[in-house]
Design a protein around this motif. Sequence first.
Motif, mmCIF file in Angstrom:
data_model
loop_
_atom_site.group_PDB
_atom_site.id
_atom_site.type_symbol
_atom_site.label_atom_id
_atom_site.label_comp_id
_atom_site.label_asym_id
_atom_site.label_seq_id
_atom_site.Cartn_x
_atom_site.Cartn_y
_atom_site.Cartn_z
ATOM 1 N N GLU A 184 0.836 -1.203 0.000
ATOM 2 C CA GLU A 184 0.000 0.000 0.000
ATOM 3 C C GLU A 184 0.874 1.257 0.000
ATOM 4 O O GLU A 184 0.549 2.245 -0.677
ATOM 5 C CB GLU A 184 -0.907 -0.010 1.240
ATOM 6 N N ASP A 185 1.970 1.245 0.752
ATOM 7 C CA ASP A 185 2.888 2.389 0.771
ATOM 8 C C ASP A 185 3.508 2.609 -0.611
ATOM 9 O O ASP A 185 3.655 3.761 -1.058
ATOM 10 C CB ASP A 185 3.997 2.171 1.793
ATOM 11 N N VAL A 186 3.872 1.534 -1.287
ATOM 12 C CA VAL A 186 4.459 1.649 -2.630
ATOM 13 C C VAL A 186 3.438 2.276 -3.590
ATOM 14 O O VAL A 186 3.779 3.157 -4.395
ATOM 15 C CB VAL A 186 4.907 0.271 -3.145
ATOM 16 N N HIS A 187 2.208 1.811 -3.487
ATOM 17 C CA HIS A 187 1.148 2.340 -4.355
ATOM 18 C C HIS A 187 0.936 3.835 -4.094
ATOM 19 O O HIS A 187 0.816 4.631 -5.029
ATOM 20 C CB HIS A 187 -0.145 1.571 -4.109
ATOM 21 N N ARG A 188 0.912 4.221 -2.807
ATOM 22 C CA ARG A 188 0.694 5.629 -2.457
ATOM 23 C C ARG A 188 1.879 6.477 -2.904
ATOM 24 O O ARG A 188 1.705 7.616 -3.358
ATOM 25 C CB ARG A 188 0.496 5.759 -0.940
ATOM 26 N N SER A 224 -8.274 12.974 -0.113
ATOM 27 C CA SER A 224 -9.291 12.124 0.524
ATOM 28 C C SER A 224 -9.416 10.749 -0.109
ATOM 29 O O SER A 224 -9.889 9.817 0.534
ATOM 30 C CB SER A 224 -10.654 12.825 0.459
ATOM 31 N N ARG A 225 -9.024 10.614 -1.400
ATOM 32 C CA ARG A 225 -9.170 9.378 -2.162
ATOM 33 C C ARG A 225 -10.633 8.922 -2.153
ATOM 34 O O ARG A 225 -10.937 7.723 -2.114
ATOM 35 C CB ARG A 225 -8.260 8.267 -1.636
ATOM 36 N N ASP A 226 -11.540 9.874 -2.223
ATOM 37 C CA ASP A 226 -12.972 9.588 -2.209
ATOM 38 C C ASP A 226 -13.415 9.087 -3.582
ATOM 39 O O ASP A 226 -13.161 9.732 -4.607
ATOM 40 C CB ASP A 226 -13.757 10.848 -1.826
ATOM 41 N N ILE A 227 -14.112 7.950 -3.619
ATOM 42 C CA ILE A 227 -14.498 7.324 -4.887
ATOM 43 C C ILE A 227 -15.504 8.198 -5.638
ATOM 44 O O ILE A 227 -15.386 8.419 -6.847
ATOM 45 C CB ILE A 227 -15.104 5.927 -4.640
ATOM 46 N N ALA A 228 -16.519 8.714 -4.923
ATOM 47 C CA ALA A 228 -17.565 9.503 -5.586
ATOM 48 C C ALA A 228 -16.978 10.755 -6.225
ATOM 49 O O ALA A 228 -17.338 11.134 -7.347
ATOM 50 C CB ALA A 228 -18.653 9.873 -4.574
ATOM 51 N N VAL A 272 -7.350 6.004 -7.931
ATOM 52 C CA VAL A 272 -8.427 5.662 -6.993
ATOM 53 C C VAL A 272 -9.467 4.785 -7.680
ATOM 54 O O VAL A 272 -9.920 3.773 -7.138
ATOM 55 C CB VAL A 272 -9.085 6.951 -6.448
ATOM 56 N N LEU A 273 -9.835 5.160 -8.907
ATOM 57 C CA LEU A 273 -10.843 4.392 -9.629
ATOM 58 C C LEU A 273 -10.315 3.010 -10.022
ATOM 59 O O LEU A 273 -11.039 2.010 -9.952
ATOM 60 C CB LEU A 273 -11.272 5.163 -10.879
#
Length: 553
Positions: free
Chosen positions: A403-407, A471-475, A537-538
């Motif tokens: 997850e850290d690598v992805h971020r 926020s990495r909010d999907i909507a 995110v998507l």
Amino acid sequence: MSGSVVLIHLAGAVALLLWATRMVRTGVERAYGDVLRRKLRGTLKNPLAATGAGAGLAIAFQSSTAVALLVGSFVGSGIVGAAAGLIAVLGADLGSAFVVKLLSFDLSLLVPVAIFCGTAIFLATERRAWRQFGRILVGVGLLLLSLQLIGSASEPLRESRILPVVINYLSGDAVTAFLIAAVMTWLFHSSVAFILLVVALAARGLIPAELGVVMVLGANLGGGLIAAMLSRTMPPPSRTVPFGNLVVRGLGALVALAALVWFAPSLGRLGSTAPLQIVHAHIAFNVALVIAGMPLAGLVTRAIDRALNASATTAATLEDREASALDPDALNAPSRALANVTRAVVGVCETVEVMLKNIMELYEEPDRARMDALAALDDRVDRKHAAIKLYLARIAPEQMSEEDVHRTRELLDACVRLEQVGDIVTRNMLAHVKKKLDRGLTFTPEGWRELSNLHASVLNNARLAFNVLISRDIATAQELVREKDRMRNLERDTSQRHFERLREGAKKSLETSSLHLDTIRDLKQINSLLASIAYPVLEEHGLLRGTRLAAAE
């Protein structure tokens, strides 16, 4: 009903009031913000017109804070003088007082009408302006509903044994009541919302008029503090007006408080009931500020400007240390290090947003000094980008989770795109501004309106992109990609209308044709870069297929 249940109901009603106020403000900002900004810029040079324009804008936004920050940015860009800007903001404070007066009437019949009509309009069309108008109507309906709920929720407090003790203490300690009101207003981030709460409680007989007026004065101090605090990251010239407004409102509130304590004037002339006396005292106070502020505006802004410039060297030194958020001691803890990078990227986002705002103002009113300042902002973005890349490269890879690598990849890609946006603004669009200035060109009213609408959409999408990044909010990510499709259609329609004007032989369209088309291309490219921030995110949630949104299950 127990005390805890009463407080829960009251808290919910107050939360709805704050949300509804924000809903109306953002709806007006999104639908009519650019038009209102252009109207405001044209009226700030005349003190009386500036007062009226500030008041009108505060009524539209339901927030004098928004007007203070907007006018502050105009002053920082050199569009208007600081004294005229301060007068406009004092007018905005008066306008927000009239908003309180308007909302103090019995408008209960409008609640179902506004909510129904607003919802119907919002759902019936995909046109952005109409949807925002529907949003505004729903916000107005919810705002009025929240005032009714506050009244109903506070009704059981009449039977409370503790509340009279608290009210009696605050009535005998005006300074404490004043400070509590200032702090609560700052926490609410809305003087209108807090004063409406005080009026609603006074209407139920829970707060006497004298205490209500003291709290209104505290709310005026808190209202000035909100804009001053929100402007702390702006350049010193842009902070002159918000801080000047804080000084005028704060000193005025202290003088009025002292007069109330020492002379204890009768409030009977302000109205027959406690709510009327509180509302009219609020209006009278802001009228007095406008009258006193007009001759003093120049003196206040000059003093504030000197104070801000005195600390500018130290502030600039701290601001130019791009790596200040990039703590080397956190490199062995990837989660902390990535949090530091996120803070640094937020700073890049803020700088890019300022660049996007200022470039269109330069299109309208080219100025070489401001053009140089904009180019300097791009240099700052480049330096921050370089510092962020170096910091990310130094994070211990063996301690990083997947997850850290992805971020890490996500933040780095976003920073690259933000740098590219800055390059387009300075290398392409700023070159267009220079060409327009050197050749004395002007756009047709239709062409300029089209470019302004296109720019407003890009700026709104930039804010969506920045929110997605944090926020990495999907909507929000889905909305951003949909806006990219809408932007594509808007760009096509704008280009088509431009070619139609060329066919008709419009002289100004011929003169500015390349500028117009190049600007459209640049804005489209910027929008695409910003929209791509939503892709990670998507993709993570399986909502992206190639370059299109997948249908949500």
